[in-house]
Motif scaffolding. Structure first.
Motif, PDB file in Angstrom:
ATOM      1  N   TYR A  48      49.807 117.521  46.920  1.00 41.00           N
ATOM      2  CA  TYR A  48      50.401 117.695  48.246  1.00 41.00           C
ATOM      3  C   TYR A  48      49.604 116.966  49.320  1.00 41.00           C
ATOM      4  CZ  TYR A  48      52.628 121.574  45.783  1.00 41.00           C
ATOM      5  OH  TYR A  48      53.320 122.336  44.871  1.00 41.00           O
ATOM      6  N   VAL A  49      50.293 116.642  50.415  1.00 37.71           N
ATOM      7  CA  VAL A  49      49.629 116.241  51.655  1.00 37.71           C
ATOM      8  C   VAL A  49      49.974 117.298  52.702  1.00 37.71           C
ATOM      9  CG1 VAL A  49      49.659 113.770  51.170  1.00 37.71           C
ATOM     10  CG2 VAL A  49      51.604 114.819  52.362  1.00 37.71           C
ATOM     11  N   VAL A  50      49.248 117.278  53.824  1.00 40.60           N
ATOM     12  CA  VAL A  50      49.517 118.228  54.909  1.00 40.60           C
ATOM     13  C   VAL A  50      49.890 117.418  56.135  1.00 40.60           C
ATOM     14  CG1 VAL A  50      48.617 120.119  56.296  1.00 40.60           C
ATOM     15  CG2 VAL A  50      47.779 119.795  53.967  1.00 40.60           C
ATOM     16  N   ARG A  51      51.221 117.238  56.327  1.00 39.75           N
ATOM     17  CA  ARG A  51      51.624 116.462  57.486  1.00 39.75           C
ATOM     18  C   ARG A  51      52.793 117.076  58.226  1.00 39.75           C
ATOM     19  NH1 ARG A  51      49.395 114.219  61.427  1.00 39.75           N
ATOM     20  NH2 ARG A  51      50.670 112.701  62.523  1.00 39.75           N
ATOM     21  N   ASP A  52      53.796 117.579  57.472  1.00 38.04           N
ATOM     22  CA  ASP A  52      54.951 118.128  58.168  1.00 38.04           C
ATOM     23  C   ASP A  52      55.398 119.434  57.523  1.00 38.04           C
ATOM     24  OD1 ASP A  52      56.409 117.378  55.903  1.00 38.04           O
ATOM     25  OD2 ASP A  52      57.081 115.508  56.790  1.00 38.04           O
ATOM     26  N   LEU A  53      56.457 119.996  58.067  1.00 40.13           N
ATOM     27  CA  LEU A  53      56.933 121.306  57.608  1.00 40.13           C
ATOM     28  C   LEU A  53      57.250 121.329  56.125  1.00 40.13           C
ATOM     29  CD1 LEU A  53      59.308 122.665  60.395  1.00 40.13           C
ATOM     30  CD2 LEU A  53      57.462 123.941  59.283  1.00 40.13           C
ATOM     31  N   LYS A  54      57.929 120.291  55.630  1.00 41.08           N
ATOM     32  CA  LYS A  54      58.324 120.306  54.230  1.00 41.08           C
ATOM     33  C   LYS A  54      57.097 120.261  53.319  1.00 41.08           C
ATOM     34  CE  LYS A  54      59.158 115.356  53.302  1.00 41.08           C
ATOM     35  NZ  LYS A  54      58.480 114.851  54.498  1.00 41.08           N
ATOM     36  N   ASP A  55      56.041 119.562  53.763  1.00 41.15           N
ATOM     37  CA  ASP A  55      54.801 119.531  52.979  1.00 41.15           C
ATOM     38  C   ASP A  55      54.215 120.933  52.845  1.00 41.15           C
ATOM     39  OD1 ASP A  55      54.865 116.714  52.748  1.00 41.15           O
ATOM     40  OD2 ASP A  55      53.803 116.475  54.639  1.00 41.15           O
ATOM     41  N   VAL A  56      54.101 121.617  53.968  1.00 39.46           N
ATOM     42  CA  VAL A  56      53.456 122.934  53.970  1.00 39.46           C
ATOM     43  C   VAL A  56      54.347 123.980  53.301  1.00 39.46           C
ATOM     44  CG1 VAL A  56      52.488 124.742  55.444  1.00 39.46           C
ATOM     45  CG2 VAL A  56      52.086 122.334  55.981  1.00 39.46           C
ATOM     46  N   ASP A  57      55.658 123.891  53.536  1.00 41.85           N
ATOM     47  CA  ASP A  57      56.564 124.828  52.876  1.00 41.85           C
ATOM     48  C   ASP A  57      56.514 124.666  51.354  1.00 41.85           C
ATOM     49  OD1 ASP A  57      57.375 125.950  55.241  1.00 41.85           O
ATOM     50  OD2 ASP A  57      59.217 124.773  55.410  1.00 41.85           O
ATOM     51  N   PRO A  64      53.749 128.319  48.287  1.00 46.47           N
ATOM     52  CA  PRO A  64      53.776 129.194  47.099  1.00 46.47           C
ATOM     53  C   PRO A  64      52.592 128.992  46.153  1.00 46.47           C
ATOM     54  CG  PRO A  64      55.930 128.178  47.478  1.00 46.47           C
ATOM     55  CD  PRO A  64      54.970 127.484  48.379  1.00 46.47           C
ATOM     56  N   GLU A  65      51.911 127.857  46.278  1.00 43.64           N
ATOM     57  CA  GLU A  65      50.741 127.602  45.435  1.00 43.64           C
ATOM     58  C   GLU A  65      49.519 128.407  45.884  1.00 43.64           C
ATOM     59  OE1 GLU A  65      50.861 125.635  42.820  1.00 43.64           O
ATOM     60  OE2 GLU A  65      52.115 123.875  43.211  1.00 43.64           O
ATOM     61  N   CYS A  66      49.520 128.788  47.162  1.00 47.51           N
ATOM     62  CA  CYS A  66      48.316 129.402  47.742  1.00 47.51           C
ATOM     63  C   CYS A  66      48.237 130.878  47.378  1.00 47.51           C
ATOM     64  CB  CYS A  66      48.304 129.197  49.252  1.00 47.51           C
ATOM     65  SG  CYS A  66      48.126 127.472  49.729  1.00 47.51           S
ATOM     66  N   VAL A  67      47.922 131.117  46.114  1.00 45.72           N
ATOM     67  CA  VAL A  67      47.842 132.466  45.566  1.00 45.72           C
ATOM     68  C   VAL A  67      46.399 132.751  45.176  1.00 45.72           C
ATOM     69  CG1 VAL A  67      48.617 133.976  43.704  1.00 45.72           C
ATOM     70  CG2 VAL A  67      50.206 132.320  44.717  1.00 45.72           C
ATOM     71  N   GLU A  68      45.935 133.927  45.509  1.00 47.62           N
ATOM     72  CA  GLU A  68      44.554 134.314  45.223  1.00 47.62           C
ATOM     73  C   GLU A  68      44.184 134.009  43.775  1.00 47.62           C
ATOM     74  OE1 GLU A  68      41.599 138.244  45.598  1.00 47.62           O
ATOM     75  OE2 GLU A  68      43.693 138.324  46.279  1.00 47.62           O
ATOM     76  N   GLY A  69      43.022 133.379  43.602  1.00 44.07           N
ATOM     77  CA  GLY A  69      42.521 133.084  42.269  1.00 44.07           C
ATOM     78  C   GLY A  69      42.866 131.702  41.764  1.00 44.07           C
ATOM     79  N   LYS A  70      43.878 131.047  42.364  1.00 44.92           N
ATOM     80  CA  LYS A  70      44.231 129.706  41.917  1.00 44.92           C
ATOM     81  C   LYS A  70      43.123 128.712  42.277  1.00 44.92           C
ATOM     82  CE  LYS A  70      49.179 129.130  41.268  1.00 44.92           C
ATOM     83  NZ  LYS A  70      50.311 128.208  41.554  1.00 44.92           N
ATOM     84  N   ARG A  71      43.076 127.626  41.515  1.00 45.30           N
ATOM     85  CA  ARG A  71      42.038 126.599  41.704  1.00 45.30           C
ATOM     86  C   ARG A  71      42.658 125.387  42.379  1.00 45.30           C
ATOM     87  NH1 ARG A  71      41.213 126.483  35.367  1.00 45.30           N
ATOM     88  NH2 ARG A  71      43.463 126.312  35.738  1.00 45.30           N
ATOM     89  N   GLN A  90      54.987 121.929  66.876  1.00 46.97           N
ATOM     90  CA  GLN A  90      53.545 121.706  66.845  1.00 46.97           C
ATOM     91  C   GLN A  90      53.101 121.409  65.417  1.00 46.97           C
ATOM     92  OE1 GLN A  90      51.305 124.930  68.994  1.00 46.97           O
ATOM     93  NE2 GLN A  90      53.290 125.939  68.855  1.00 46.97           N
ATOM     94  N   ARG A  91      52.246 120.423  65.250  1.00 50.24           N
ATOM     95  CA  ARG A  91      51.723 120.140  63.910  1.00 50.24           C
ATOM     96  C   ARG A  91      50.374 120.821  63.612  1.00 50.24           C
ATOM     97  NH1 ARG A  91      54.807 116.482  61.199  1.00 50.24           N
ATOM     98  NH2 ARG A  91      56.199 115.212  62.508  1.00 50.24           N
ATOM     99  N   PRO A  92      49.460 120.936  64.594  1.00 46.37           N
ATOM    100  CA  PRO A  92      48.158 121.523  64.250  1.00 46.37           C
ATOM    101  C   PRO A  92      48.216 122.882  63.551  1.00 46.37           C
ATOM    102  CG  PRO A  92      48.010 120.456  66.379  1.00 46.37           C
ATOM    103  CD  PRO A  92      49.467 120.416  65.983  1.00 46.37           C
ATOM    104  N   PRO A  93      49.112 123.808  63.934  1.00 43.70           N
ATOM    105  CA  PRO A  93      49.103 125.107  63.247  1.00 43.70           C
ATOM    106  C   PRO A  93      49.612 125.058  61.808  1.00 43.70           C
ATOM    107  CG  PRO A  93      50.150 125.276  65.412  1.00 43.70           C
ATOM    108  CD  PRO A  93      50.023 123.824  65.096  1.00 43.70           C
ATOM    109  N   LEU A  94      50.220 123.935  61.399  1.00 41.62           N
ATOM    110  CA  LEU A  94      50.779 123.867  60.050  1.00 41.62           C
ATOM    111  C   LEU A  94      49.730 124.172  58.992  1.00 41.62           C
ATOM    112  CD1 LEU A  94      53.090 120.701  60.109  1.00 41.62           C
ATOM    113  CD2 LEU A  94      53.788 123.097  60.060  1.00 41.62           C
ATOM    114  N   SER A  95      48.565 123.551  59.128  1.00 39.09           N
ATOM    115  CA  SER A  95      47.520 123.709  58.114  1.00 39.09           C
ATOM    116  C   SER A  95      46.632 124.917  58.394  1.00 39.09           C
ATOM    117  CB  SER A  95      46.659 122.445  58.049  1.00 39.09           C
ATOM    118  OG  SER A  95      46.049 122.183  59.300  1.00 39.09           O
ATOM    119  N   LYS A  96      46.989 125.709  59.420  1.00 41.45           N
ATOM    120  CA  LYS A  96      46.172 126.866  59.764  1.00 41.45           C
ATOM    121  C   LYS A  96      47.063 128.114  59.774  1.00 41.45           C
ATOM    122  CE  LYS A  96      43.667 123.730  62.873  1.00 41.45           C
ATOM    123  NZ  LYS A  96      44.738 122.783  63.198  1.00 41.45           N
TER     124      LYS A  96
END
Length: 403
Positions: free
Chosen positions: A125-134, A138-145, A41-47
């Motif tokens: 980044y883009v949000v399209r497939d597993l390798k993109d989201v993986d 690691p960038e999605c850390v609290e406080g980052k811009r 499934q692709r929709p849950p990748l970005s969620k």
């Protein structure tokens, strides 16, 4: 023995091969995918997946064992280099894979930023497939811009996840408003207020001039001359049908791989379904980027490959999850000239009904499953209740189905 090859191991490809077996097809089936993972499934990748709320295996459309158990040869991490329609062969480098019938379910690919404006910097980044989201996780850390380029559904879903994880989020949309291409001003207003309420900084009517950085992105200059310091960027500026293989093989292209009402391309032995395919609709052609279309069209194509001769008529619906809001969309709003607003059961619940004259075209329902379900059924049935009835809060929506 008949031999069917399917190129593209996504939602449409997986649905097509499963349907073939379900219909009793006992010939050879080969499903070829470029990614290492089985169809997912692709929709849950970005969620949920990016939030860490869904494990990889739960993304899989079917257990990996399904394919072997159903005698479907699943070839992963495999890139098709060409299609020889004269000799009915799919080329994988020097290897030729023969077919009697071929289905192209190659999906779509994201639009990337040009390298000239920093699109090739690390941290973009883009949000399209597993390798993109993986790669992004690691960038999605609290406080980052984070800067999100594009205020469509993909960009806003990414913004919602980032804000939920405590990041500082800025969205830039070069159009006059977010969701301008796909939704009414009312829907844009709803989601603008939702995101601002979660601390997201939204710039509308402002484009990206260039990303800044030496090797890795560190900032952005916008079209209004302002500059932002950022830690990474997510690009959500749309997707394109993956039609390169088909075009190189000489198949007709028209906003994707051109199919007839059966899902058949300009070569009668080659079929197509999903994001990559355009098909006859009303007085023109339509290409739908949605999970329901990928499944429904693929299953009709599977039937037609076996001789059913069924016309594909889409049931059009979409959804988007942002924070605690579920947006459900029924129909296509193209050509609307008025919007009817119907409040839901609470302050976060509302639906917007798109009309052209007296004809109901589509419904956007936010946290209002009843409005969505009734609207979808009305559209599927070809019924258009008077706008006044929708606007009247005393109207029991279900009663409109019997009118």
């Amino acid at each position: 023995m008949s031999n069917i090859v399917v190129i593209g191991a996504g939602q449409a490809g997986s649905s097509l091969v499963a349907k073939l077996r379900n219909l009793g097809f006992d010939g050879k089936i080969t499903l070829i995918g470029e990614e290492a993972a089985p169809p997912y499934q692709r929709p849950p990748l970005s969620k949920k997946y990016l939030l860490g709320e869904m494990e990889l295996e739960r993304l899989y459309l079917r257990p990996e064992s399904f394919y072997a158990e159903n005698d479907i040869e699943l070839r992963l991490s495999t890139t098709v280099t060409g299609i020889d329609t004269t000799n009915k062969q799919v080329m994988i480098g020097a290897e030729a894979v023969p077919y009697d019938q071929l289905a192209l379910t190659t999906g779509s690919s994201p639009r990337y930023l040009p390298a000239a404006i920093g699109g090739d910097l690390d941290g973009v980044y883009v949000v399209r497939d597993l390798k993109d989201v993986d790669a992004m996780a690691p960038e999605c850390v609290e406080g980052k811009r984070v800067l999100i380029i594009g205020g469509g559904y993909i960009g806003l879903e990414a913004a919602a996840v980032a804000a939920s994880k405590g990041l500082q989020v800025t969205v830039v949309e070069m159009a006059d408003r977010i969701l301008q291409r796909v939704a009414s001003p009312e829907t844009s207003d709803y989601f603008r207020a939702l995101h601002k309420g979660h601390g997201v900084d939204i710039h509308e009517g402002v484009g990206l001039e260039t990303l800044l950085g030496d090797g890795r992105v560190t900032g952005a200059r916008l079209s209004d001359g302002s500059e932002l310091e950022i830690d990474f960027a997510i690009v959500g500026v749309g997707i394109m049908p993956s039609a390169g293989l088909a075009e190189a093989a000489g198949l007709e292209i028209d906003n994707g791989i051109k199919a007839n009402e059966l899902g058949q391309t300009s070569d009668p032995s080659v079929w197509t379904a999903g994001d990559c395919a355009s098909f006859p609709f009303r007085d023109g052609r339509l290409r739908l980027e949605s999970v329901p279309n990928a499944i429904d069209m693929a299953e009709i194509v599977a039937e037609n490959m076996l001789g059913a001769d069924k016309t594909y008529v889409p049931t059009i619906w979409f959804w988007s999850d942002q924070y605690d809001v579920k947006l459900q969309i029924a129909g296509l709003n193209t050509g609307y000239d008025r919007i009817i607003t119907r409040p839901g059961d609470n302050e976060n619940s509302v639906s917007f009904w798109y009309y052209h004259g007296e004809t109901l075209l589509a419904v956007d329902a936010m946290n209002d499953a009843r409005a969505y379900m009734v609207g979808k059924r009305l559209i599927d049935m070809g019924k258009s209740p008077g706008p006044a009835a929708i606007e009247d809060p005393t109207t029991e929506l279900k009663s409109l189905l019997k009118a």
